[in-house]
Design an enzyme around this catalytic site. Structure first.
Site, PDB file in Angstrom:
ATOM      1  CB  CYS A  84      -0.941   0.011   1.203  1.00  0.00           C
ATOM      2  SG  CYS A  84      -1.968   1.494   1.284  1.00  0.00           S
ATOM      3  CB  CYS A  87      -3.242   2.486  -1.484  1.00  0.00           C
ATOM      4  SG  CYS A  87      -3.548   0.772  -1.059  1.00  0.00           S
ATOM      5  CE  LYS A 132      -4.768   3.051  -6.429  1.00  0.00           C
ATOM      6  NZ  LYS A 132      -5.669   1.933  -6.072  1.00  0.00           N
ATOM      7  CE1 TYR A 174      -7.332  -2.113  -6.669  1.00  0.00           C
ATOM      8  CE2 TYR A 174      -8.424  -4.240  -6.825  1.00  0.00           C
ATOM      9  CZ  TYR A 174      -7.485  -3.418  -6.239  1.00  0.00           C
ATOM     10  OH  TYR A 174      -6.683  -3.907  -5.236  1.00  0.00           O
ATOM     11  CD  GLU A 220      -7.548   2.041  -8.971  1.00  0.00           C
ATOM     12  OE1 GLU A 220      -8.398   2.256  -8.081  1.00  0.00           O
ATOM     13  OE2 GLU A 220      -6.459   1.478  -8.751  1.00  0.00           O
ATOM     14  CG  HIS A 271     -30.253  22.168  -4.195  1.00  0.00           C
ATOM     15  ND1 HIS A 271     -30.275  21.314  -5.282  1.00  0.00           N
ATOM     16  CD2 HIS A 271     -30.481  23.413  -4.683  1.00  0.00           C
ATOM     17  CE1 HIS A 271     -30.525  22.011  -6.377  1.00  0.00           C
ATOM     18  NE2 HIS A 271     -30.653  23.290  -6.028  1.00  0.00           N
ATOM     19  CD  GLU A 299     -29.462  18.096  -4.843  1.00  0.00           C
ATOM     20  OE1 GLU A 299     -30.623  18.389  -4.503  1.00  0.00           O
ATOM     21  OE2 GLU A 299     -28.650  18.923  -5.305  1.00  0.00           O
TER      22      GLU A 299
END
Length: 452
Positions: A43, A48, A51, A178, A182, A435, A440
């Protein structure tokens, strides 16, 4: 029997470091840890963290374009890869030192060398020293897998991408998971012409079909050439690059070929095979719900067990192990409802069941909204985001949430709290919208798109 230490951890990644720290600092155990590479593991050093920093870097070209659309007079003079790489390496050094300091401050003894297991209570260091221990924790993670094809030595993996001397002009990313998706987005954002080959029918297998299709369409709209149903037969070195001969009959030349076709547990050559530790078909160490192997004194956490291969999961598994064995607090980590994020452009955030998995279990309602977000709509982009909830018809509980949007990883973390607590669709409906925001939509979708 007297032991040299109470716990010996093999592997200095996120799971191993957390287990060692908690066992020592909160459990009062004598702890040693061996790491043959760099502290921090996949990681921090090759996964992670670097990256995500590359993800940030790759997003700036669109930000510059959007800034001009909003009235700012700015321009990009190009990406300085050597400058970025130098800063990246400095940051990884800082994090590695932080991990090391955390262990030392907790009282953990660190051995910067390889360790193997001799018997259920003894490890041998590459220096030749042997150490007896009451418990052993294997936290050696995983390693990228490259299939055995002609020319495989011409390819690199995600381990190597951070150390390139220069960026290529043309890159092939092989894989549809993934990591592959990525890096296809990262390289494209940094100005590289990118093709992605995947042998399956659609990238991001295992995720919600509608959501992964949305991501694939967005990637292609940005200019990434995704070729599904396509694999590489062989790689050949040419005078000007690397020729990839594919199963679809094509032959294309690239400057770089990145393989991201999965990872394998780092479980071999540790001395475990002859001790009675059980392994799965992919080499993963088989453990029970307490992370204990078939040998009572030996435990394993993280990617080497191939349960859910995510850094936060390894950390939680390591913590649960230390709580159970050294703090007298029996703890089983719950592998259900784990949120995840894919840092493509746009991002995909997901928690709970996909539409396909849920409808195989019970009757469901699907609430989804796809729309152009205000920020990029004003800038003239055709970007679309997706908000999706999977709801049980019987209990009204939200079984899954899937978001494709900028910063979807941030959204899904908060949605995961509500879903973990058992929120119903009506709980979402009673929540007042903020909002104007993208999120939302999660509380304003009143009518189901479909029932199955």
């Amino acid at each position: 029997m007297s032991f040299d230490t109470d716990l010996f951890v093999i592997g200095g990644g996120s799971g191993g470091v957390r287990a060692a720290r908690i066992a020592a600092a909160e459990g009062g155990a004598r702890v040693m840890l061996a790491e043959e590479s760099r502290m921090g593991g996949t990681c921090v050093i090759r996964g992670c963290v670097p990256k995500k920093l590359m993800v940030f870097a790759s997003a700036f070209p669109e930000m510059v374009e959007d800034a001009n659309a909003y009235g700012w007079r700015v321009k990009s003079e190009g990406f300085d890869w050597p400058r970025f790489r130098t800063s990246l390496e400095a940051e990884l050094d800082r994090l590695e030192n932080a991990y090391r300091s955390t262990l030392l401050n907790a009282g953990v003894t660190i051995h910067d060398t390889r360790a193997t297991v001799i018997d259920p209570h003894t490890v041998r260091l590459a220096t030749g020293d042997t150490i007896t221990t009451k418990h052993i924790l294997i936290a050696t993670g995983g390693w990228p897998f490259v299939p055995d094809i002609p020319g495989k030595e011409l390819a690199i993996t995600s381990n190597d991408i951070f150390h390139l001397d220069s960026l290529p002009k043309r890159a092939l990313v092989v894989g549809g998971g993934y990591i592959a998706s990525e890096f296809a987005c990262i390289l494209h954002g940094l100005g590289v012409e990118v093709a992605q080959y995947y042998r399956g029918a659609q990238i991001l297998r295992g995720f919600d079909d509608e959501s992964r299709g949305h991501v694939a369409n967005a990637m292609q709209a940005r200019g990434i050439a995704i070729h599904c149903g396509t694999d590489v037969l062989r790689l050949e070195k040419t005078a000007t690059g690397i020729r990839a001969v594919a199963t679809d009959g094509s032959e294309r030349e690239f400057d770089l070929v990145l393989y991201a076709t999965g990872r394998r547990p780092n479980s071999t050559c540790l001395g475990l095979e002859d001790l009675g530790v059980k392994f799965g078909r992919n080499g993963q160490i088989i453990v029970d719900e307490w992370s204990q192997t078939a040998v009572p004194s030996i435990y394993a956490v993280g990617d080497v067990t191939d349960r859910v291969n995510l850094t936060p999961v390894a950390i939680r598994e390591g913590h649960a192990f230390a709580d159970t064995v050294f703090r007298g607090v029996p703890t089983k980590f719950d592998h259900d409802l784990i949120p995840s994020a894919i840092f493509t452009q746009p991002e995909l955030g997901s928690v709970g069941l996909s539409e396909e998995a849920a409808r195989d279990l019970e009757p469901i309602e699907v609430y989804s909204a796809a729309f152009r977000p205000m920020r990029t709509l004003f800038a003239g982009r055709q970007d679309r985001v997706l908000m999706k909830l999977i709801v049980s018809q019987a209990t009204r509980k939200v079984l899954g949430c899937h978001i494709v949007a900028p910063d979807a990883g941030e959204f899904i973390q908060l949605a995961a709290i509500a879903i973990r607590m058992g929120a119903t669709k009506e709980d979402f409906d009673r929540t007042v919208a903020v909002h104007p925001t993208l999120s939302e939509e999660l509380v304003t979708m009143r009518k189901p798109s479909r029932r199955t």
